[in-house]
Design a protein around this motif. Structure first.
Motif, PDB file in Angstrom:
ATOM      1  N   GLU A 179      51.116  61.482  51.453  1.00  0.00           N
ATOM      2  CA  GLU A 179      50.428  61.554  50.168  1.00  0.00           C
ATOM      3  C   GLU A 179      50.752  60.331  49.317  1.00  0.00           C
ATOM      4  N   THR A 180      51.998  59.870  49.383  1.00  0.00           N
ATOM      5  CA  THR A 180      52.384  58.689  48.616  1.00  0.00           C
ATOM      6  C   THR A 180      51.584  57.476  49.071  1.00  0.00           C
ATOM      7  N   GLN A 181      51.495  57.286  50.382  1.00  0.00           N
ATOM      8  CA  GLN A 181      50.744  56.153  50.914  1.00  0.00           C
ATOM      9  C   GLN A 181      49.262  56.284  50.576  1.00  0.00           C
ATOM     10  N   LEU A 182      48.750  57.500  50.617  1.00  0.00           N
ATOM     11  CA  LEU A 182      47.346  57.743  50.291  1.00  0.00           C
ATOM     12  C   LEU A 182      47.043  57.337  48.857  1.00  0.00           C
ATOM     13  N   GLU A 183      47.927  57.744  47.943  1.00  0.00           N
ATOM     14  CA  GLU A 183      47.729  57.384  46.539  1.00  0.00           C
ATOM     15  C   GLU A 183      47.861  55.880  46.327  1.00  0.00           C
ATOM     16  N   MET A 184      48.762  55.265  47.082  1.00  0.00           N
ATOM     17  CA  MET A 184      48.937  53.814  46.970  1.00  0.00           C
ATOM     18  C   MET A 184      47.649  53.098  47.413  1.00  0.00           C
ATOM     19  N   ASP A 185      47.097  53.541  48.540  1.00  0.00           N
ATOM     20  CA  ASP A 185      45.850  52.938  49.027  1.00  0.00           C
ATOM     21  C   ASP A 185      44.711  53.173  48.052  1.00  0.00           C
ATOM     22  N   ARG A 186      44.693  54.350  47.464  1.00  0.00           N
ATOM     23  CA  ARG A 186      43.644  54.663  46.498  1.00  0.00           C
ATOM     24  C   ARG A 186      43.722  53.704  45.297  1.00  0.00           C
ATOM     25  N   ARG A 187      44.942  53.445  44.825  1.00  0.00           N
ATOM     26  CA  ARG A 187      45.098  52.521  43.703  1.00  0.00           C
ATOM     27  C   ARG A 187      44.681  51.112  44.091  1.00  0.00           C
ATOM     28  N   ILE A 188      45.023  50.705  45.309  1.00  0.00           N
ATOM     29  CA  ILE A 188      44.649  49.366  45.780  1.00  0.00           C
ATOM     30  C   ILE A 188      43.130  49.217  45.795  1.00  0.00           C
ATOM     31  N   LEU A 190      40.880  51.029  44.125  1.00  0.00           N
ATOM     32  CA  LEU A 190      40.333  51.083  42.761  1.00  0.00           C
ATOM     33  C   LEU A 190      40.532  49.746  42.044  1.00  0.00           C
ATOM     34  N   ASN A 191      41.706  49.127  42.226  1.00  0.00           N
ATOM     35  CA  ASN A 191      41.955  47.820  41.619  1.00  0.00           C
ATOM     36  C   ASN A 191      41.020  46.763  42.208  1.00  0.00           C
ATOM     37  N   ARG A 192      40.825  46.840  43.524  1.00  0.00           N
ATOM     38  CA  ARG A 192      39.925  45.886  44.187  1.00  0.00           C
ATOM     39  C   ARG A 192      38.492  46.058  43.678  1.00  0.00           C
ATOM     40  N   MET A 193      38.072  47.303  43.527  1.00  0.00           N
ATOM     41  CA  MET A 193      36.726  47.572  43.021  1.00  0.00           C
ATOM     42  C   MET A 193      36.551  47.039  41.602  1.00  0.00           C
ATOM     43  N   ALA A 194      37.585  47.205  40.783  1.00  0.00           N
ATOM     44  CA  ALA A 194      37.511  46.691  39.404  1.00  0.00           C
ATOM     45  C   ALA A 194      37.360  45.176  39.411  1.00  0.00           C
ATOM     46  N   LEU A 195      38.101  44.503  40.312  1.00  0.00           N
ATOM     47  CA  LEU A 195      37.996  43.049  40.426  1.00  0.00           C
ATOM     48  C   LEU A 195      36.598  42.639  40.892  1.00  0.00           C
ATOM     49  N   LEU A 196      36.077  43.346  41.899  1.00  0.00           N
ATOM     50  CA  LEU A 196      34.747  43.021  42.424  1.00  0.00           C
ATOM     51  C   LEU A 196      33.666  43.237  41.371  1.00  0.00           C
ATOM     52  N   LYS A 197      33.826  44.280  40.573  1.00  0.00           N
ATOM     53  CA  LYS A 197      32.851  44.537  39.505  1.00  0.00           C
ATOM     54  C   LYS A 197      32.886  43.432  38.455  1.00  0.00           C
ATOM     55  N   ARG A 198      34.083  42.920  38.167  1.00  0.00           N
ATOM     56  CA  ARG A 198      34.177  41.808  37.217  1.00  0.00           C
ATOM     57  C   ARG A 198      33.494  40.562  37.778  1.00  0.00           C
ATOM     58  N   ARG A 199      33.714  40.327  39.074  1.00  0.00           N
ATOM     59  CA  ARG A 199      33.062  39.178  39.713  1.00  0.00           C
ATOM     60  C   ARG A 199      31.545  39.327  39.671  1.00  0.00           C
ATOM     61  N   LEU A 200      31.065  40.537  39.971  1.00  0.00           N
ATOM     62  CA  LEU A 200      29.619  40.765  39.946  1.00  0.00           C
ATOM     63  C   LEU A 200      29.056  40.618  38.541  1.00  0.00           C
ATOM     64  N   ALA A 201      29.821  41.031  37.540  1.00  0.00           N
ATOM     65  CA  ALA A 201      29.368  40.864  36.152  1.00  0.00           C
ATOM     66  C   ALA A 201      29.199  39.380  35.835  1.00  0.00           C
ATOM     67  N   GLU A 202      30.141  38.559  36.344  1.00  0.00           N
ATOM     68  CA  GLU A 202      30.029  37.112  36.148  1.00  0.00           C
ATOM     69  C   GLU A 202      28.808  36.561  36.887  1.00  0.00           C
ATOM     70  N   ILE A 203      28.583  37.058  38.098  1.00  0.00           N
ATOM     71  CA  ILE A 203      27.415  36.622  38.878  1.00  0.00           C
ATOM     72  C   ILE A 203      26.127  37.017  38.164  1.00  0.00           C
ATOM     73  N   ASP A 204      26.092  38.262  37.649  1.00  0.00           N
ATOM     74  CA  ASP A 204      24.915  38.724  36.909  1.00  0.00           C
ATOM     75  C   ASP A 204      24.648  37.835  35.698  1.00  0.00           C
ATOM     76  N   LYS A 205      25.724  37.458  35.012  1.00  0.00           N
ATOM     77  CA  LYS A 205      25.589  36.605  33.823  1.00  0.00           C
ATOM     78  C   LYS A 205      25.017  35.249  34.215  1.00  0.00           C
ATOM     79  N   GLN A 206      25.536  34.678  35.306  1.00  0.00           N
ATOM     80  CA  GLN A 206      25.037  33.389  35.780  1.00  0.00           C
ATOM     81  C   GLN A 206      23.569  33.472  36.183  1.00  0.00           C
ATOM     82  N   LYS A 207      23.217  34.561  36.898  1.00  0.00           N
ATOM     83  CA  LYS A 207      21.830  34.699  37.350  1.00  0.00           C
ATOM     84  C   LYS A 207      20.890  34.962  36.186  1.00  0.00           C
TER      85      LYS A 207
END
Length: 423
Positions: A179-188, A190-207
């Motif tokens: 369960e500990t490892q599962l929660e750790m992966d889940r956080r990883i 979610l953090n990755r998704m937040a980063l990707l969404k920020r990148r996409l927001a920048e791409i959307d702004k550029q486009k």
């Protein structure tokens, strides 16, 4: 996601079986059509289909999708193939599976399991070329994987022993670290998704900035089901060299070209193809691509008229356009691949109702022209048939939109008549 599906691009083609349900909502004919498409998806990903399995049911089982008897039949087939030296690498299901279904099916069949969504995501990952497309695909993959993380940790159940445990399945000593490892992966993730969404927001702004800088030009977007010939058509109209191939999702990145017809300039964009059961993760992730559709002044809906189920494909695209809020935009339907249309002429004394198989192309054209009040045209982009008529139709539509949108900039049309012919 990459660990789950991997890329089906090995030297030896992976061998797969396809699985689908026949229900009240999806009859046998429709299921066969869906499986044809699923086989094409598998082929696009590099896998060879060995056999199809279907089962009649009221709906999918929440535990194993199929009934136990059908699962056993599939397992026995896989075992017979393995005994004969022909290994089955994976089973592909035509519907999206839950983590529970995936886990239980894997336990029964002992091969890798993909569902339609994971297969499409895998193809998108293979096709992505630009940073924008790769970011969008990765976000979609993470969104798909997040609710299925539990399945990735089933190997913990098979480990014997552990700190403070008696080594039994489900013992406290094993359950805690899992369960500990599962929660750790889940956080990883979610953090990755937040980063990707920020990148996409920048791409959307550029486009968005790019779109705003395109000047006072009418925007035309090619939309349609996947593999209907949109890229071939944009190559023909813009005299460019966009990648076109007889495979699903050959184009992921939006291509925008400036095109001039009779001294009338406009912007023409090619967009990612739609498909039945298009994963919601992709629809949301490909926002910047689909914004070209949202911001277009005119949509050219390209249809493969030679496909036996092209009317259903039209409905799929119409529903997707409605979901994007684009249903009210001016649309011209471009029936492509008329050179590949096949039909069987009915006997003179045959009184049975006409079907898709025995309606001539001329009859089909008259029917749709009447139904759509002339807002459609039949062409062959590959054979360059009826392209001049398409250009004239596009000229008339774009000219009308240009006058409406830029009423004080009509100088472009001084030397041309209503049909787009030079005076």
């Amino acid at each position: 996601m990459n660990n789950e599906t991997s890329k089906i691009t090995e030297e030896r083609k992976e061998r797969c079986v396809l699985v689908a349900l026949i229900t009240k909502q999806q009859d046998e004919r429709k299921t066969a059509e869906y499986l044809d498409e699923l086989e094409f998806l598998a082929e696009t990903a590099g896998a060879a289909t060995v056999r199809r399995f279907t089962q009649r049911a009221a709906g999918p089982s929440s535990v194993t999708y199929l009934g136990k008897g059908k699962l056993q039949e599939i397992r026995e087939f896989i075992e017979r193939e393995e005994d004969a030296g022909h290994e089955i690498d994976l089973a592909i299901f035509d519907d999206e599976l839950t983590a529970k279904q995936l886990r239980n099916i894997e336990k029964e069949l002992h091969v890798r399991i993909l569902d339609r969504t994971s297969l499409i995501l895998d193809i998108f990952a293979m096709r992505a070329q630009t940073a924008s497309a790769k970011t969008q695909v990765e976000l979609a993959q993470n969104q798909y994987m997040l609710p299925r993380l539990q399945r990735m940790w089933t190997h913990l159940e098979r480990q014997g022993g552990g700190s403070g445990s008696g080594g039994g399945k489900g013992s406290v000593g094993l359950r805690g670290p899992g369960e500990t490892q599962l929660e750790m992966d889940r956080r990883i993730i979610l953090n990755r998704m937040a980063l990707l969404k920020r990148r996409l927001a920048e791409i959307d702004k550029q486009k968005t900035t790019q779109r705003q800088s395109r000047g006072r030009l009418i925007r035309v977007a090619l939309v349609g089901y996947t593999n209907v010939g949109k890229s071939t058509l944009i190559n023909l109209l813009s005299k460019s060299d966009v990648f076109a191939e007889n495979k699903l999702f050959a184009t992921l990145d939006t291509t925008v070209r400036k095109v001039i017809i009779n001294n009338l300039p406009f912007l023409l964009s090619d967009t990612v193809g739609f498909i039945r059961k298009l994963p919601t993760e992709l629809v949301s992730s490909f926002k910047s691509t689909l914004d070209e559709v949202r911001e277009a002044d005119l949509l050219l809906h390209v249809v493969d008229v030679s496909h036996p189920d092209f009317e259903d494909q039209i409905r799929v695209v119409d529903r997707t356009l409605a979901d994007l809020g684009c249903a009210e935009k001016p649309i011209v339907i471009v029936f492509n691949k008329m050179d590949a249309y096949k039909w069987v002429e009915k006997e003179a004394d045959d009184l049975t109702p006409a079907t898709k198989e025995n309606i001539s192309l001329d009859e089909l054209e008259r029917t749709w022209m009447a139904k759509l009040n002339g807002e459609c045209i039949f062409i062959s982009a590959r054979e360059k048939q009826n392209i001049e008529a398409l250009r004239k139709l596009m000229y008339m539509k774009i000219r009308e939109l240009h006058v409406q949108k830029y009423p004080y900039n009509d100088f472009l049309f001084i030397n041309y008549d209503e049909q787009g012919n030079p005076l």
